[in-house]
Design a protein around this motif. Sequence first.
Motif, PDB file in Angstrom:
ATOM      1  N   LEU A 285       0.828  -1.199   0.000  1.00  0.00           N
ATOM      2  CA  LEU A 285       0.000   0.000   0.000  1.00  0.00           C
ATOM      3  C   LEU A 285       0.868   1.258   0.000  1.00  0.00           C
ATOM      4  O   LEU A 285       1.930   1.291   0.615  1.00  0.00           O
ATOM      5  CB  LEU A 285      -0.910   0.023   1.235  1.00  0.00           C
ATOM      6  N   SER A 286       0.415   2.263  -0.699  1.00  0.00           N
ATOM      7  CA  SER A 286       1.170   3.517  -0.768  1.00  0.00           C
ATOM      8  C   SER A 286       0.219   4.651  -1.154  1.00  0.00           C
ATOM      9  O   SER A 286      -0.854   4.418  -1.732  1.00  0.00           O
ATOM     10  CB  SER A 286       2.279   3.416  -1.811  1.00  0.00           C
ATOM     11  N   PRO A 287       0.597   5.904  -0.868  1.00  0.00           N
ATOM     12  CA  PRO A 287      -0.230   7.048  -1.284  1.00  0.00           C
ATOM     13  C   PRO A 287      -0.466   7.097  -2.789  1.00  0.00           C
ATOM     14  O   PRO A 287      -1.524   7.541  -3.243  1.00  0.00           O
ATOM     15  CB  PRO A 287       0.580   8.258  -0.808  1.00  0.00           C
ATOM     16  N   ASP A 288       0.523   6.620  -3.572  1.00  0.00           N
ATOM     17  CA  ASP A 288       0.362   6.631  -5.024  1.00  0.00           C
ATOM     18  C   ASP A 288      -0.755   5.696  -5.467  1.00  0.00           C
ATOM     19  O   ASP A 288      -1.552   6.032  -6.354  1.00  0.00           O
ATOM     20  CB  ASP A 288       1.672   6.232  -5.706  1.00  0.00           C
ATOM     21  N   ILE A 289      -0.806   4.500  -4.858  1.00  0.00           N
ATOM     22  CA  ILE A 289      -1.872   3.550  -5.206  1.00  0.00           C
ATOM     23  C   ILE A 289      -3.227   4.127  -4.808  1.00  0.00           C
ATOM     24  O   ILE A 289      -4.210   4.029  -5.556  1.00  0.00           O
ATOM     25  CB  ILE A 289      -1.637   2.187  -4.522  1.00  0.00           C
ATOM     26  N   VAL A 290      -3.277   4.741  -3.635  1.00  0.00           N
ATOM     27  CA  VAL A 290      -4.519   5.356  -3.175  1.00  0.00           C
ATOM     28  C   VAL A 290      -4.970   6.453  -4.142  1.00  0.00           C
ATOM     29  O   VAL A 290      -6.135   6.543  -4.517  1.00  0.00           O
ATOM     30  CB  VAL A 290      -4.337   5.935  -1.756  1.00  0.00           C
ATOM     31  N   LYS A 291      -4.008   7.271  -4.579  1.00  0.00           N
ATOM     32  CA  LYS A 291      -4.316   8.392  -5.464  1.00  0.00           C
ATOM     33  C   LYS A 291      -4.852   7.922  -6.811  1.00  0.00           C
ATOM     34  O   LYS A 291      -5.742   8.549  -7.407  1.00  0.00           O
ATOM     35  CB  LYS A 291      -3.059   9.235  -5.664  1.00  0.00           C
ATOM     36  N   THR A 292      -4.329   6.811  -7.306  1.00  0.00           N
ATOM     37  CA  THR A 292      -4.754   6.328  -8.626  1.00  0.00           C
ATOM     38  C   THR A 292      -6.005   5.454  -8.562  1.00  0.00           C
ATOM     39  O   THR A 292      -6.604   5.153  -9.596  1.00  0.00           O
ATOM     40  CB  THR A 292      -3.627   5.526  -9.301  1.00  0.00           C
ATOM     41  N   THR A 293      -6.412   5.059  -7.362  1.00  0.00           N
ATOM     42  CA  THR A 293      -7.577   4.176  -7.229  1.00  0.00           C
ATOM     43  C   THR A 293      -8.779   4.899  -6.627  1.00  0.00           C
ATOM     44  O   THR A 293      -9.871   4.923  -7.187  1.00  0.00           O
ATOM     45  CB  THR A 293      -7.226   2.947  -6.370  1.00  0.00           C
ATOM     46  N   GLU A 294      -8.593   5.462  -5.448  1.00  0.00           N
ATOM     47  CA  GLU A 294      -9.627   6.216  -4.743  1.00  0.00           C
ATOM     48  C   GLU A 294     -10.943   5.452  -4.615  1.00  0.00           C
ATOM     49  O   GLU A 294     -12.002   5.885  -5.062  1.00  0.00           O
ATOM     50  CB  GLU A 294      -9.872   7.564  -5.426  1.00  0.00           C
ATOM     51  N   ALA A 295     -10.842   4.304  -3.970  1.00  0.00           N
ATOM     52  CA  ALA A 295     -12.043   3.500  -3.727  1.00  0.00           C
ATOM     53  C   ALA A 295     -11.824   2.607  -2.513  1.00  0.00           C
ATOM     54  O   ALA A 295     -10.690   2.256  -2.178  1.00  0.00           O
ATOM     55  CB  ALA A 295     -12.386   2.649  -4.946  1.00  0.00           C
ATOM     56  N   VAL A 296     -12.927   2.263  -1.857  1.00  0.00           N
ATOM     57  CA  VAL A 296     -12.899   1.332  -0.727  1.00  0.00           C
ATOM     58  C   VAL A 296     -13.591   0.050  -1.161  1.00  0.00           C
ATOM     59  O   VAL A 296     -14.707   0.084  -1.685  1.00  0.00           O
ATOM     60  CB  VAL A 296     -13.613   1.928   0.506  1.00  0.00           C
ATOM     61  N   TYR A 297     -12.907  -1.074  -0.949  1.00  0.00           N
ATOM     62  CA  TYR A 297     -13.418  -2.371  -1.389  1.00  0.00           C
ATOM     63  C   TYR A 297     -13.729  -3.257  -0.181  1.00  0.00           C
ATOM     64  O   TYR A 297     -12.961  -3.318   0.772  1.00  0.00           O
ATOM     65  CB  TYR A 297     -12.381  -3.078  -2.258  1.00  0.00           C
ATOM     66  N   ARG A 298     -14.845  -3.940  -0.280  1.00  0.00           N
ATOM     67  CA  ARG A 298     -15.201  -4.938   0.739  1.00  0.00           C
ATOM     68  C   ARG A 298     -15.324  -6.290   0.035  1.00  0.00           C
ATOM     69  O   ARG A 298     -15.901  -6.383  -1.056  1.00  0.00           O
ATOM     70  CB  ARG A 298     -16.516  -4.574   1.413  1.00  0.00           C
ATOM     71  N   PHE A 299     -14.800  -7.337   0.684  1.00  0.00           N
ATOM     72  CA  PHE A 299     -14.830  -8.681   0.118  1.00  0.00           C
ATOM     73  C   PHE A 299     -15.603  -9.605   1.047  1.00  0.00           C
ATOM     74  O   PHE A 299     -15.197  -9.833   2.189  1.00  0.00           O
ATOM     75  CB  PHE A 299     -13.405  -9.202  -0.086  1.00  0.00           C
ATOM     76  N   ASP A 300     -16.729 -10.107   0.554  1.00  0.00           N
ATOM     77  CA  ASP A 300     -17.523 -11.084   1.304  1.00  0.00           C
ATOM     78  C   ASP A 300     -17.156 -12.471   0.794  1.00  0.00           C
ATOM     79  O   ASP A 300     -17.581 -12.881  -0.301  1.00  0.00           O
ATOM     80  CB  ASP A 300     -19.016 -10.821   1.119  1.00  0.00           C
ATOM     81  N   LEU A 301     -16.341 -13.170   1.563  1.00  0.00           N
ATOM     82  CA  LEU A 301     -15.793 -14.441   1.108  1.00  0.00           C
ATOM     83  C   LEU A 301     -16.564 -15.620   1.685  1.00  0.00           C
ATOM     84  O   LEU A 301     -16.922 -15.629   2.867  1.00  0.00           O
ATOM     85  CB  LEU A 301     -14.316 -14.552   1.506  1.00  0.00           C
ATOM     86  N   SER A 302     -16.771 -16.614   0.839  1.00  0.00           N
ATOM     87  CA  SER A 302     -17.414 -17.855   1.259  1.00  0.00           C
ATOM     88  C   SER A 302     -16.407 -18.990   1.115  1.00  0.00           C
ATOM     89  O   SER A 302     -15.246 -18.767   0.793  1.00  0.00           O
ATOM     90  CB  SER A 302     -18.654 -18.116   0.388  1.00  0.00           C
ATOM     91  N   GLY A 303     -16.855 -20.202   1.372  1.00  0.00           N
ATOM     92  CA  GLY A 303     -15.959 -21.347   1.190  1.00  0.00           C
ATOM     93  C   GLY A 303     -15.131 -21.659   2.423  1.00  0.00           C
ATOM     94  O   GLY A 303     -15.505 -21.349   3.555  1.00  0.00           O
ATOM     95  N   GLU A 304     -13.970 -22.253   2.203  1.00  0.00           N
ATOM     96  CA  GLU A 304     -13.138 -22.756   3.301  1.00  0.00           C
ATOM     97  C   GLU A 304     -12.673 -21.653   4.246  1.00  0.00           C
ATOM     98  O   GLU A 304     -12.551 -21.862   5.449  1.00  0.00           O
ATOM     99  CB  GLU A 304     -11.915 -23.488   2.721  1.00  0.00           C
TER     100      GLU A 304
END
Length: 382
Positions: A285-304
Motif C-alpha cells: 500500500l502507498s499514497p500513489d496507489i490510493v491516489k490512482t484508485t480512490e475507492a474502498v473495497y469490501r470482500f464477502d468471502l465464502s468457502g473454506e
Amino acid sequence: MLQNTGKLGGCTIFITGASRGIGKAIALKAARDGANVVIAAKTADPHPKLPGTIYTAAAEIEAAGGKALPCIVDVRDEKQINQAVEQAVEKFGGIDILVNNASAINLTGTLETPMKKVDLMLGINLRGTYLTSKLCIPHLLKSKNPHILNLSPPLNLNPSWFKNHTAIQTAAMDMLGGSEIGKQCRKVEIVADAAYAILKKPTSFTGQFVIDEDILKKEGVKEFDVYAVEPGHPLLPDFFLDQEPEDLAKQMEEHGATPAFKSGKADSAATGPISDMFNIIRGILSPDIVKTTEAVYRFDLSGEHAGVWYIDLKNDAGSAGSGDPPTKADVIMTLDSADFIKMFGGRLKPTMAFMSGKLKIKGDMGLAIKLEKMMAMMKSKL
C-alpha cells in the motif's frame, strides 16, 4: 425487570418516534399504568424494511391498558408538531411528560456523508428535539409533575468517540449491523424500564444524565439477564462509554463472541492464506496507489476461509484487514475464498471471474477493474 407501580396512571405522555423500537417500548411500559400516550411519528403506512406504524402501536398501547392518540408527525415540521400538541390537549386535557425519542443517524465519514443526510440528522436530533420541547413546555408547566426525557448517546467528549461510532436491539441496529448483531444486544425494555424509573420521580430530579443499567441498579434491579436478547451471550458494550472500540472487540472475542462492530483495523490474530494475502497487500500500500484508485473495497468471502475483509484505497496511505471497512465501501465483491486467492495471485482476472459467475460485484465495475494494478504488484511478490 422493573415492576409497574401505577404512578403514571392518567398521565399524558407525548413520545416522538413511538411507532417502533425504544419509543414504543416506553409507551407500552407507561400504558400498563393506564397512561395516555401520544404517538408522534412519521410512519402511517407500513414501511418495507421497518416494522410498525402509528396505528399498530396505538392498538398495542390500548391492549396494554393505556389510551392512545396516533399523530402523523415529522419533528422537523412545526405545523405538524403544533397540531399534535393541540390534539393531545383537546383529547387528554394537557401534557405531563415529553419523551424526545425520534432520531436519525448515518455512520459514514465526513467525505462520504451527503449534506442531505447531515441536514436530516441536525433537523431531527437537534432542531426536532428543541422544537418539540418548545411547543410542549407551556403545557408541561401546568402539570403537577412534568418531565422532559431526551434519549441520546452519552454526553462524552472523549476524543475516541469523535473517531468512531448500549447496543440495544432495534430495527435500526439490524439494518446497520445485520440480524446476527441481535444476540449481542439488550432488549428495548431495559430503556423503557429506565425511562419509567425516571418519569415517576419528582420534579427535583432534573438536569440528570443517567445510564439505563445504573439507574435500574439504584431501583433495586439485580437480574439483568432478563434484558438480554440471548441470555448468557457476551454483550456488545455501549459504543459511547469510555473504552476504545478495539478493546471492546478484544474483550468480546475473549468471551467467545464475534464482534459485529469493528473499528476497521486489521485483525492481527487472524491466520491462514487470506490473512497471508492481506499481509502482502498491506506491504504494498502507498499514497500513489490510493491516489490512482480512490475507492474502498469490501470482500464477502465464502468457502473454506469465509469472512469479511476490506481494502481501503481511498483514505490516507490506505489500509487493509478483516471486518468491515472503516468507511462505506464503494465496491462489494462476493466470491469464494479460493477464487479470491487466485485473483490476488494473478491467476484469475476480476473481469473473467465476473463473466464466469464466480464473482458478484455491487458498485462501480470500473473501480473493480482498477484493482488489477494492485493484483499485478501482488503477483510479483508471490
